[in-house]
Design a protein around this motif. Structure first.
Motif, mmCIF file in Angstrom:
data_model
loop_
_atom_site.group_PDB
_atom_site.id
_atom_site.type_symbol
_atom_site.label_atom_id
_atom_site.label_comp_id
_atom_site.label_asym_id
_atom_site.label_seq_id
_atom_site.Cartn_x
_atom_site.Cartn_y
_atom_site.Cartn_z
ATOM 1 N N SER A 7 0.850 -1.188 0.000
ATOM 2 C CA SER A 7 0.000 0.000 0.000
ATOM 3 C C SER A 7 0.880 1.229 0.000
ATOM 4 N N SER A 8 0.267 2.337 -0.289
ATOM 5 C CA SER A 8 1.006 3.587 -0.351
ATOM 6 C C SER A 8 0.073 4.727 0.021
ATOM 7 N N ASN A 9 0.550 5.617 0.894
ATOM 8 C CA ASN A 9 -0.246 6.774 1.310
ATOM 9 C C ASN A 9 0.591 8.032 1.227
ATOM 10 N N LYS A 10 0.076 9.021 0.527
ATOM 11 C CA LYS A 10 0.746 10.310 0.551
ATOM 12 C C LYS A 10 0.562 10.933 1.939
ATOM 13 N N ALA A 11 1.647 11.500 2.475
ATOM 14 C CA ALA A 11 1.581 12.118 3.799
ATOM 15 C C ALA A 11 2.622 13.209 3.907
ATOM 16 N N PHE A 12 2.201 14.367 4.345
ATOM 17 C CA PHE A 12 3.122 15.487 4.573
ATOM 18 C C PHE A 12 4.025 15.734 3.358
ATOM 19 N N GLY A 13 3.465 15.669 2.203
ATOM 20 C CA GLY A 13 4.211 15.925 0.971
ATOM 21 C C GLY A 13 5.072 14.766 0.519
ATOM 22 N N GLY A 14 5.251 13.769 1.377
ATOM 23 C CA GLY A 14 6.035 12.585 1.026
ATOM 24 C C GLY A 14 5.133 11.375 0.843
#
Lengths: 292, 292
Positions: A7-14
């Motif tokens: 899985s992958s989650n965008k967070a805080f620009g990263g």
């Protein structure tokens, strides 16, 4: 050792990515980890900070509840969250207790034959995960590693760091811990874990897996250690953590507050509410060394 | 309605307390909520910001994963986290689906007799919780309330805010939402919820529980609305959220970007990783009004 993205989650620009791979260190079992890459990893390699979680946790607790990602994004540092044990080894009794077996790997390499094939979190964290990151071509500068953790993971972080300094390897530039198990050969959790995983039991653990014993042998090597614990922590009150023993051993061999800082935080407990309160502090502490 | 303290955690210099009480609004069932009081609540009443969580959540998700406590402590604002539905009503079928019944109260008052005794989260959030806080003598200034939420809780926050403005009550000074269900009479989640909880189904919901329908009736009342949603959100892509419908309705009746701000965040998804990224932003948005 090919990496599978779960899985992958965008967070805080990263981006926070959960990976799975067949872990040789853990006897061929599937192992998960979370890796947070800050935005600046798109334009060059970034330093990496390992976070070791505590009893019963997985690779998710620190990522979800630690409030680490924002400060790491700000500092431009990657975060790696391993699991806390092998999963599904099928060893009799490994799921019976919350403080031994599954979810409780103690960041050691087992020598008791019953556990020795799978329970090798020490090798998993210090060698296998850096290797797999490098071989996958992820934008991590492995010459810039630091490590931190909570409770059992604080024990892991301190012992992995001190062992590496003692060996002259200096794999980690700095270490920090929240409410670490600081003298495990003297507390119930540690005695149970060492008694189970190690053929030589607590005696075998003393020289390898006890932060207080390890620092007592030192005194000349420069150290960068930060520890926070809460005075309202029930496990602290029950004598599972013993940070004073670690602090005394450090002072006895001459380390001052600049090199070994142990902070008692009034009224805080063992939870992620405590950790998240001081999470940014710890990230900025490591950034001093990771970006030096 | 006496409050029972279930647990307490020091966090960011303040305290997060979990309370339980017998909820009249929820048909006499036990209801839990978390209340975060910043340090300055020790020396006087503080404003309060309600956080409504999404489908399947409890009073814990926002408290643990939202990264709200640090910014709220900094601003000196209390946070209240209600549960998302009654628990244990014993109604046939209420635990069958994750998007209806337990964990999915939709912040309305049910009119279908099957649910009308227990499923009254609207009254629970807008009337009962403020009352119980006041009667317990907690240091909250109830003349300074705002509200925010996520997904189903974003729907709740928007509709509770807009309804209160329409009624001239102005219970909340500002509202914000992460990935809110913005036009529920037009999406599967909303149709299912309204069809189940309301005797008049979707038709009954239109005037009371649909943010897009509500704002379309307005135009003169001053509003303070902030919405963030992610373009990588699968529920957004599936048409469950429909923030564009809300935005169009707001612009059609003359609200500009100062009063109704809807931000599309590139690549972010529906998770708490998204929420925590913009959590501090939302807290500071509300602080502007709560502390004015």
């Amino acid at each position: 050792m090919s990496l599978q993205k779960l899985s992958s989650n965008k967070a805080f620009g990263g981006e926070l990515v959960k990976y799975k791979f067949k872990s040789a260190a853990l006897g061929g079992l599937d192992a998960n980890f979370n890796l947070f890459l800050p935005a600046n990893a798109a334009s060059g390699k970034v330093p990496i900070l390992f976070y070791l979680s505590g009893l019963t946790c997985t690779e998710d607790n620190g990522a979800q509840k630690g409030s680490f990602l924002g400060p790491a994004a700000q500092e431009g540092i990657a975060l790696l969250f391993p699991d806390t044990s092998p999963r599904g080894a099928g060893i009799e009794g490994e799921d019976d207790d919350w403080d031994f077996g599954t979810g409780a790997g103690f960041y050691l390499n087992a020598t008791n034959p019953k556990y020795a094939k799978h329970y090798n979190m020490l090798t998993h964290v210090t060698l296998e995960l850096p290797e797999i990151i490098a071989s996958a071509g992820l934008p991590i500068d492995l010459t810039r590693q630091s490590i931190f953790g909570h409770s059992m993971g604080g024990h892991g972080a301190l012992t992995l760091y001190l062992s590496s300094v003692l060996k002259g390897v200096k794999q980690y530039r700095s270490v920090s811990a929240f409410s670490p198990i600081s003298n495990p050969t003297q507390c119930p959790w540690g005695k149970k874990a060492f008694g189970g995983y190690l053929q030589g039991g607590v005696d075998e653990a003393r020289d390898k897996y006890d932060a207080t014993e390890l620092i007592a042998k030192m005194g000349k090597e420069p150290l960068h250690i930060l520890i926070d614990y809460g005075t309202g922590d029930n496990f602290y009150k029950q004598g599972q953590l013993l940070p004073e023993n670690f602090l005394k051993a450090a002072r006895d061999v001459g380390y001052d507050e600049v090199q070994v800082r142990v902070r008692s935080q009034e009224g805080y407990d063992h939870s992620y509410y405590f950790i998240s309160t001081f999470g940014a502090d710890h990230i900025h502490f490591h950034a001093n060394f990771l970006k030096a």
